[in-house]
Scaffold this active site. Structure first.
Site, short mmCIF file in Angstrom:
data_model
loop_
_atom_site.label_atom_id
_atom_site.label_comp_id
_atom_site.label_asym_id
_atom_site.label_seq_id
_atom_site.Cartn_x
_atom_site.Cartn_y
_atom_site.Cartn_z
N HIS A 140 52.59 95.17 67.86
CA HIS A 140 52.30 93.71 66.95
C HIS A 140 51.41 92.91 68.26
CE1 HIS A 140 56.27 93.51 68.90
NE2 HIS A 140 56.11 92.51 69.23
N HIS A 175 51.24 88.84 69.10
CA HIS A 175 51.68 87.63 69.04
C HIS A 175 50.34 86.51 68.98
CE1 HIS A 175 56.11 88.30 69.86
NE2 HIS A 175 55.51 89.18 70.50
P1 AMP Z 1 58.37 91.33 71.00
O1 AMP Z 1 59.36 90.71 72.01
O2 AMP Z 1 56.91 91.56 71.63
O3 AMP Z 1 58.68 93.19 70.74
O4 AMP Z 1 58.49 90.66 69.72
C1 AMP Z 1 59.23 90.60 68.72
C2 AMP Z 1 59.22 89.31 67.81
O5 AMP Z 1 59.64 89.88 66.53
C3 AMP Z 1 60.04 88.47 68.65
O6 AMP Z 1 59.20 87.28 68.66
C4 AMP Z 1 60.99 88.08 67.16
O7 AMP Z 1 61.29 86.78 67.13
C5 AMP Z 1 60.11 88.75 66.26
N1 AMP Z 1 60.85 89.10 65.03
C6 AMP Z 1 62.05 89.98 65.18
N2 AMP Z 1 62.34 90.27 63.93
C7 AMP Z 1 61.57 89.57 63.23
C8 AMP Z 1 61.65 89.55 61.67
N3 AMP Z 1 62.66 90.12 60.82
N4 AMP Z 1 61.12 88.66 61.03
C9 AMP Z 1 59.73 88.05 61.66
N5 AMP Z 1 59.78 87.96 63.16
C10 AMP Z 1 61.00 88.64 63.88
#
Ligand code: AMP
Ligand code: ZN
Length: 137
Positions: free
Chosen positions: A99, A101
């Protein structure tokens, strides 16, 4: 991937605040936003990280980052934008489905994405140049 939360969100099985969707990607609002408008670009297919995602898909993800970043700037009037993509636990990755950001930035916000600059020593430079060029082949 049966147990991957982002697979389930990307496919629509689990609802999420969707800003944009096409046949390859879904863009959602992050549930734990660093700032107003913090969004995530999710490919609908499962790739764990940057090492696994095919070239064609990562190219399309970046084009979508441009489109979404431009819309966020226009819609929210942010002063800047960070595009962040974490790979591996050591880099802060917590969900192991590729993903990107999109983090809108506002003047004097307290979003912490900075580091203390080190020094590129001659020794480090020589080592990294040699090893990475070798890895590139
Ligand atoms: P990373 O640390 O790069 O793996 O980012 C994961 C991101 O996903 C974090 O910023 C979380 O806040 C976000 N996240 C986790 N679960 C969900 C969800 N169900 N819906 C939206 N965002 C999420
Ligand atoms: Zn997945």
């Amino acid at each position: 991937m049966d147990n991957c939360i982002f697979c389930k969100i990307a496919s629509g099985e689990i609802p999420a605040a969707t800003l944009y969707e096409d046949d390859l990607f879904r863009v959602i609002l992050d549930l734990g936003p660093a700032s107003k408008g913090h969004a995530l670009i999710l490919p609908k297919n499962h790739y764990a990280n940057l090492y696994e995602i095919p070239d064609e898909m990562v190219g399309k993800a970046m084009v979508l980052a441009k489109k979404m970043g431009t819309a966020l700037k226009e819609a929210l009037g942010c002063d800047g934008l960070n595009v962040v993509q974490n790979n591996g636990e050591a880099a802060g990755q917590t969900v192991f489905h590729f993903h990107m950001h999109l983090i809108p930035r506002y003047q004097d916000d307290q979003v912490g994405l900075s580091w203390t600059p080190g020094t590129l020593t001659d020794k480090m430079k020589a080592e990294v140049l040699e090893k990475v060029k070798k890895a590139l082949g």
